[in-house]
Each structure stands twice: as C-alpha cells, then as structure tokens.
Design a protein around this motif. Structure first.
Motif, PDB file in Angstrom:
ATOM      1  N   GLU A   1       0.827  -1.210   0.000  1.00  0.00           N
ATOM      2  CA  GLU A   1       0.000   0.000   0.000  1.00  0.00           C
ATOM      3  C   GLU A   1       0.857   1.253   0.000  1.00  0.00           C
ATOM      4  O   GLU A   1       0.543   2.237  -0.682  1.00  0.00           O
ATOM      5  CB  GLU A   1      -0.943   0.016   1.202  1.00  0.00           C
ATOM      6  N   MET A   2       1.938   1.253   0.738  1.00  0.00           N
ATOM      7  CA  MET A   2       2.794   2.428   0.790  1.00  0.00           C
ATOM      8  C   MET A   2       3.422   2.714  -0.581  1.00  0.00           C
ATOM      9  O   MET A   2       3.522   3.864  -1.006  1.00  0.00           O
ATOM     10  CB  MET A   2       3.888   2.253   1.842  1.00  0.00           C
ATOM     11  N   TYR A   3       3.822   1.643  -1.290  1.00  0.00           N
ATOM     12  CA  TYR A   3       4.355   1.841  -2.641  1.00  0.00           C
ATOM     13  C   TYR A   3       3.300   2.428  -3.577  1.00  0.00           C
ATOM     14  O   TYR A   3       3.575   3.364  -4.344  1.00  0.00           O
ATOM     15  CB  TYR A   3       4.864   0.518  -3.218  1.00  0.00           C
ATOM     16  N   LEU A   4       2.098   1.898  -3.514  1.00  0.00           N
ATOM     17  CA  LEU A   4       1.057   2.385  -4.422  1.00  0.00           C
ATOM     18  C   LEU A   4       0.527   3.744  -3.980  1.00  0.00           C
ATOM     19  O   LEU A   4       0.125   4.553  -4.817  1.00  0.00           O
ATOM     20  CB  LEU A   4      -0.063   1.356  -4.536  1.00  0.00           C
ATOM     21  N   ASN A   5       0.528   4.015  -2.682  1.00  0.00           N
ATOM     22  CA  ASN A   5       0.195   5.367  -2.216  1.00  0.00           C
ATOM     23  C   ASN A   5       1.189   6.380  -2.769  1.00  0.00           C
ATOM     24  O   ASN A   5       0.814   7.469  -3.235  1.00  0.00           O
ATOM     25  CB  ASN A   5       0.219   5.432  -0.691  1.00  0.00           C
ATOM     26  N   TYR A   6       2.467   6.027  -2.697  1.00  0.00           N
ATOM     27  CA  TYR A   6       3.503   6.933  -3.204  1.00  0.00           C
ATOM     28  C   TYR A   6       3.335   7.151  -4.705  1.00  0.00           C
ATOM     29  O   TYR A   6       3.403   8.291  -5.181  1.00  0.00           O
ATOM     30  CB  TYR A   6       4.891   6.363  -2.908  1.00  0.00           C
ATOM     31  N   ALA A   7       3.118   6.070  -5.443  1.00  0.00           N
ATOM     32  CA  ALA A   7       2.956   6.195  -6.900  1.00  0.00           C
ATOM     33  C   ALA A   7       1.777   7.096  -7.237  1.00  0.00           C
ATOM     34  O   ALA A   7       1.875   7.978  -8.110  1.00  0.00           O
ATOM     35  CB  ALA A   7       2.776   4.811  -7.526  1.00  0.00           C
ATOM     36  N   GLU A   8       0.657   6.892  -6.552  1.00  0.00           N
ATOM     37  CA  GLU A   8      -0.528   7.703  -6.832  1.00  0.00           C
ATOM     38  C   GLU A   8      -0.287   9.166  -6.492  1.00  0.00           C
ATOM     39  O   GLU A   8      -0.605  10.067  -7.289  1.00  0.00           O
ATOM     40  CB  GLU A   8      -1.715   7.174  -6.028  1.00  0.00           C
ATOM     41  N   ALA A   9       0.263   9.420  -5.316  1.00  0.00           N
ATOM     42  CA  ALA A   9       0.439  10.802  -4.874  1.00  0.00           C
ATOM     43  C   ALA A   9       1.422  11.558  -5.758  1.00  0.00           C
ATOM     44  O   ALA A   9       1.187  12.719  -6.127  1.00  0.00           O
ATOM     45  CB  ALA A   9       0.904  10.828  -3.419  1.00  0.00           C
ATOM     46  N   MET A  10       2.521  10.923  -6.140  1.00  0.00           N
ATOM     47  CA  MET A  10       3.495  11.605  -6.999  1.00  0.00           C
ATOM     48  C   MET A  10       2.954  11.799  -8.415  1.00  0.00           C
ATOM     49  O   MET A  10       3.228  12.813  -9.059  1.00  0.00           O
ATOM     50  CB  MET A  10       4.807  10.821  -7.036  1.00  0.00           C
ATOM     51  N   ASN A  11       2.176  10.839  -8.900  1.00  0.00           N
ATOM     52  CA  ASN A  11       1.579  11.012 -10.226  1.00  0.00           C
ATOM     53  C   ASN A  11       0.652  12.220 -10.247  1.00  0.00           C
ATOM     54  O   ASN A  11       0.618  12.969 -11.230  1.00  0.00           O
ATOM     55  CB  ASN A  11       0.804   9.753 -10.624  1.00  0.00           C
ATOM     56  N   GLU A  12      -0.094  12.423  -9.162  1.00  0.00           N
ATOM     57  CA  GLU A  12      -0.989  13.573  -9.098  1.00  0.00           C
ATOM     58  C   GLU A  12      -0.233  14.878  -8.873  1.00  0.00           C
ATOM     59  O   GLU A  12      -0.663  15.934  -9.345  1.00  0.00           O
ATOM     60  CB  GLU A  12      -2.022  13.365  -7.983  1.00  0.00           C
ATOM     61  N   TYR A  13       0.879  14.809  -8.191  1.00  0.00           N
ATOM     62  CA  TYR A  13       1.643  16.018  -7.887  1.00  0.00           C
ATOM     63  C   TYR A  13       2.402  16.528  -9.099  1.00  0.00           C
ATOM     64  O   TYR A  13       2.483  17.741  -9.341  1.00  0.00           O
ATOM     65  CB  TYR A  13       2.615  15.731  -6.746  1.00  0.00           C
ATOM     66  N   LEU A  14       2.952  15.614  -9.882  1.00  0.00           N
ATOM     67  CA  LEU A  14       3.774  15.986 -11.024  1.00  0.00           C
ATOM     68  C   LEU A  14       2.921  16.260 -12.265  1.00  0.00           C
ATOM     69  O   LEU A  14       1.766  15.836 -12.354  1.00  0.00           O
ATOM     70  CB  LEU A  14       4.773  14.868 -11.336  1.00  0.00           C
TER      71      LEU A  14
END
Length: 452
Positions: free
Chosen positions: A302-315
C-alpha cells in the motif's frame, strides 16, 4: 444533568483540514515513542509500531489529498452555523506531496519488505501472504488465533470442497486483471479472447496440476487472478480433491451437483468464488488443519502504491519514481514493468493504471469501497448493473442446448454468457455517510452531511 454541562458538550464540527492535521500530529507523536519492531520481544508481535503509526498518517494524508476532500465543490455549502466551511473547496496540489512524503517515510524505515516466499512461482508468491502469519510486509496486522473459518466460508460449496461459497466475485472484478502481457484485456495487444478453451497446468495451492477445458477468458492472466478467484474448472488441492471446481449449473433439484449458487444457505451468484485467504493446509474433507494468518490492515504494498498515486498527481507527468514504486509491487507477481501502452506516459493514463493496480493487488482487502469514494468515481463504477456469469440459467436456455437439461454439458453450454446480477444505485449523497439523527438530537450544533 446541569443545563450548563449539556451546553459545554454541544460542540461544532471541525473542518476536514483540521481533523487531518490532528490525526497526522497524533501519529507523529505516537511514532516518536514507539519501537521499529518487536523482534526482540516476539510475545509483543502485533502491537503498534513506529511504522504502523506513520503508515496510518500516510493513508490519512492520501485520502485528504484525494478528489473527495481536495477541492470538491459539492460540499461548498456544508458549514457550521457560524459560517465556517467544513470542506475546503480550493484544490491544493501540495496535499499530494505531503501524502507522497509520508508514504516514502514508511518505505525508507527499511524494516519492511514485500513478502516473497516463492519467487519462482508468482501465483504462490502472492497467495501465501494471505494464509501466513508474517511480519515482513504487514505493517499493521489484525492478529487472531489459528483457524479455518475463511476456508469454511469461502471455499466452493460442492461436496469435495465443503465450503459455503459465501462470497461472489463480479465479472467487473475478473475483467480488471490484465493478461500476463501487462495489457488490459480491452487492448487488442493483450491477446485476450472469450472464444475457445485450453488445457495445461495450474497451481492448485500445493503443486502444479493438469487442467482441461478452461475457458480462454482465463488464459494467461495476471498471477494474482489465479491466487484470488475460483472459476469454472479451476483446481484446489488435487491430491485430495480430484475434480475441478464446477460453478456452472449442473444436476437435478435446482442444480444440486453444482459448486455454485443453487445450494441453500450459500451466496455464490456470479459463477466465481473467492480463493484469496484460503489455505491449502486446511483439509475440509478430513476436518483437519488450520491457517496461522494475520489480516493485513496496512501492508508495505500500500505504501508503494500510495507513493505512486500521490506523486503522479503532484507531477505534470509520471516520472521514474512513480514507475519504480508501482513496478516494485508488480515484480512480486512477475508482471511486466510500466509503462507499456502510450497512455501510461501521461498523468490521466497512469492514474487509471494505478487505480487498477490497487484494485487487483488489494482485492477483497476492504480498500476498493473507500478508494472509489475518495476518487469520486463511485457514481460511475457503482451506479448501474453489475455482472456475473449465467450460473442459474432458465429451463428454456438449458433446453435450447439440445442436451439433457440436468447434465453438466448443458449447464456449461449456457454458462459463459454475461448476465446482470444487480442494478446498483449510487447518488452524490452516498459519498459520505450521514450523521445519525440521534447524535444531532444530542448536539444541535452538528450540521448534517451533504444530501441527508
């Protein structure tokens, strides 16, 4: 009670941003005083750790950054009596960065790793996580005693399996699994077809076993599919259970030889049962064996996919860190790295990939209910018909095959037709649950959520 005391307990609601800040600060304060692990005191395993506190913070910040709470105009008029807005309707991109940083902080603790007991077998490599008491990937476990309750509830209900088949899987869930090429089944390059059948081998929970007459719908799919779902002619513990799963209509007296829907007191309606969580160490026929499992409330994937989602939305567009995070999870089951299709290179396309990755990685782990709400997609994906296979055909359908209507062949001949199981309704007010009227009666300062 003194009226003054009553008035003192009648408080107004805090804003979402205030609640999120409070939860985050409490998690930070708890983490500061908690150990990284209980490896030196194994009797304490299962208690809250530093990682668990920080992971709860990471999930909280991800939810707070999501469309339901970040700039959602739907709740503009949800205000306290003094005019205080409870939902911030101004989108803040920086909330995604906070969520990404919080997820990465958990990953960077260096005390967790994805559980990988059988890397040479991607189906088993994933499946074992859900019937094993492990603390490598599981950050926050719910621990309970050894048992075979899952197997009793979820295994198919036919005589060889002796489960109750209590959970149906929708066709929409089945269709979410990519093929082993990494392409969605809707992409022509995926190789997916519903025509024909195949013979080969399949993991039965303990070993590779021969299978026959498997629909090509289930050929060459993401290994997590085989670890998570029972389907027509799939297999389980073939050393003891010598016939495959038969979820299609079969037999007299309401299809009494089927492993699916027709049994009284069971709930399988879709032609699919849960397999995830079931332990091959449990023998329901001999009534022996238990599984020593934890329920992973929060795990490292979950932490890996949370990071992927959050960075995709941020960038502006996904970068190498986004791909690395999601591919770390995919590698456990030998799925190809992203990007694969052209749209994977853009924010919108990658968002769909990440959302689908969460759907299949966390299938039946109580994430999807909350994810579709925080993403504001529930009104699309949970509003309208949901489908399964034709596990309960009409007499006319069976007769139309020209085969004996109680025969297995007749049931299979009409089984693979996709049918509507339910027509669901999801409205805007369903995104948040109502505050019970009894609570508002006690405290008139509490304003009701939107639409209730």
């Amino acid at each position: 009670m003194n009226p003054a005391d009553i008035a003192g307990n009648q408080v107004s609601r805090n804003s979402v941003d205030e609640v999120v800040a409070f939860i985050s600060s409490e998690c930070d304060a708890a983490a500061a005083g908690l150990p990284l692990s209980y490896s030196e005191t194994p009797e304490e395993l299962g208690r809250i750790t530093k990682g668990a506190a920080l992971a709860l913070k990471a999930r909280t910040l991800l939810y707070a950054a999501s469309p339901l709470f970040n700039g959602n105009p739907l709740y503009a008029n949800v205000k306290n009596s003094d005019g205080k807005a409870l939902f911030n309707t101004t989108y803040d991109k920086e909330k995604w960065k906070k969520a990404a940083d919080a997820a990465k902080a958990v990953i960077d603790l260096g005390v967790y790793k994805l559980y990988s007991p059988s890397p040479e077998n991607p189906v088993n490599n994933y499946a074992q996580l859900f019937y094993t008491r492990e603390y490598n990937e599981t950050i926050l476990p719910y621990t309970f005693g050894d048992n075979n309750t899952f197997e009793s509830n979820y295994l198919p209900n036919g005589q060889p399996y002796k489960g109750n088949g209590k959970m149906s899987v929708t066709q929409e869930m089945v269709d979410a699994y990519e093929t082993a090429t990494g392409y969605p089944i809707t992409d022509p390059a995926s190789g997916y077809t519903t025509a024909g059948s195949w013979n080969g081998q399949m993991w039965d929970g303990l070993k590779q076993a021969n299978v026959t007459n498997i629909s090509n719908m289930y050929k060459n799919r993401d290994p997590r599919f085989y670890a998570s779902i029972f389907f027509q002619y799939s297999v389980w513990r073939t050393a003891v259970i010598t016939r495959p799963v038969k979820l299609a209509w079969f037999g007299a007296n309401g299809g009494n030889l089927s492993d699916g829907w027709p049994k009284n007191g069971t709930n399988c309606e879709s032609g699919y049962n849960w397999r995830k969580w079931c332990s091959p160490n449990v023998d329901r026929n001999a009534n022996t064996g238990n599984a020593a499992r934890n329920y992973p409330i929060i795990r490292l994937a979950e932490m890996y996919l949370n990071y992927a989602e959050a960075m995709n939305e941020y960038l502006a567009a996904p970068d190498a860190s986004v791909y690395a995070a999601i591919n770390t999870v995919r590698k456990r089951v030998s799925m190809p790295d992203l990007p694969i299709i052209t749209t994977d290179a853009g924010k919108d396309g990658m968002r769909k990939r990440i959302q689908n990755e969460r759907r299949v990685e966390f299938a039946f782990e109580n994430h999807r209910f909350w994810d579709v709400r925080r993403w504001l997609i529930a009104k699309t994906v949970d509003n309208g018909p949901v489908h399964g296979l034709n596990a309960r055909p009409t007499q006319a359908e069976l007769e139309s095959t020209g085969l004996p209507t109680t025969s297995e062949a007749a049931g299979v001949a009409v089984f693979y037709k996709v049918v509507i199981l339910q027509n669901r309704v999801f409205k805007d007010n369903h995104y948040l649950m109502p505050i019970p009227q009894s609570e508002i009666d006690r405290d008139p300062n509490l304003v009701q959520n939107y639409g209730w």
